[in-house]
Structure formats: C-alpha cells, structure tokens
Design a protein around this motif. Structure first.
Motif: not given
Length: 202
Positions: A49-51, A57-59, A75-76, A82-83
């Motif tokens: 999530l912090v990478a 990324a959008a997708t 994670l999912l 996070a959108g």
C-alpha cells in the motif's frame, strides 16, 4: 490463487526439477502456523500500500488467496478503500484467466478447485493488460525475477499480455525468494516480489 491441475510438464531435467521444487515449497507452506500466515498477510499489505507503483495505480490486478498462501483478503479491501479498481481472475476451462471487478467480499462466490471468484461481468482475458499493477501468486522467485508457479501456466499466459514496464509482483514468504528456479521459454518473469520483510525489485 488458482490451483489448476498441472498441465503436463515437458519430459526432461527441467520438468522434474520443477516438480520436486514445488513439492518441497508446498510442504513447507502447509506447515506454517495460521497465526503466522495472518501476521505475514498484514505485513505484505502494508508494504504494497505504500509502494509508489501501487499508490499511483488506478487499476490493480490481484487474486484471492487460499489456504496458507500469503493472504490477500485484507489487501483486497485496503486497495478498494484506497480508491483502486481491483480486478480478479476467473479460471477458464483451458486454464487461461478471464478477469472481473472486485466489489467486496460479498461479491465473491465459490468456484471449482476450492477457489473464490468474482460474480461481476467478465472483462475478457486481455483485461489484465489494462492494470497498472499486477499482483500474482507463486511459490518462489529467483534472484533475477523468474517465478515458479503451480504448473498450470495460467499466470504465464496472463503475464505475457501485460505491457512491458508494468509493475508485476509475486507475493511470497521471505524464504521463498532467491531460489534457483528452473525455467523454460514460456516462463514469464516478474519485476518484483513482496514478502513480509519488504519489496524486492529485479
């Protein structure tokens, strides 16, 4: 992660070496305590999530983990919170992968071979090429990014459709990196691996 019945490996040293290595790695995974699996899943999600590749990324293409694989459940949900638009694989009869959008845990349904798959509309096998980040399952990765999968070839086919330069990352435990992975011409490398200890880029 899809666990299709293995396609026939080529006869020869490489095929035999892959089968032996898979058996060794799967045995080690089965011995992992469930508490440790959950803890490691949270650490992997934190790193991803912090990478920067994931943040912009959008997708994101991901998958639903099963058993003692590095977990993706948290994670999912964190990706969608996070959108991010998250797409998940749907295993096809020939072991290829279709894709569909993830709309939360209640949007998943049991499928064959113990898998959970999204119930939303199918997007087609080429949908993986629209992802800015592709997160894939595996059993090991070499120091140069050669990934060992389950033997069905599903993700090698998917990765072959991904544009050059896309962040492709395999989710593993720390002791599954830096492994001498036997390779064949159809095997597709990844650009990174994430473990509970952090992200390795190749």
């Amino acid at each position: 992660m899809p666990s299709p019945q293995s396609l026939p490996e080529p006869v020869g040293d490489t095929g035999v070496a892959k089968l032996a290595l898979r058996d060794q790695l799967l045995t080690a995974r089965r011995r992992r305590p469930l508490a440790e699996v959950g803890q490691d899943a949270r650490a992997i999600a934190d790193h991803l999530l912090v990478a920067p590749e994931v943040r912009r990324a959008a997708t994101v293409a991901c998958y639903v983990s099963v058993g003692t694989e590095p977990g993706t459940t948290a994670l999912l949900d964190r990706l969608t919170s996070a959108g991010k638009r998250v797409i998940l694989p749907v295993l096809l009869p020939g072991n290829d992968l279709d894709w569909a959008v993830y709309h939360g845990e209640t949007s998943l349904a049991p499928a064959g071979r113990g898998l959970l798959e999204p119930m939303s509309a199918r997007l087609g096998a080429d949908a993986v090429a629209t992802a800015d980040v592709v997160l894939v399952p595996g059993l090991a990765v070499s120091p140069t990014g050669q990934r060992l999968g389950r033997g069905g070839g599903s993700y090698d086919r998917a990765l072959a459709r991904v544009p050059l330069g896309t962040f492709t990352c395999v989710l593993l435990y720390a002791d599954e990196t830096g492994v001498a992975v036997p390779t064949e011409p159809h095997d597709q490398p990844v650009t990174a691996a994430v473990t509970p200890h952090g992200i390795l880029r190749f």
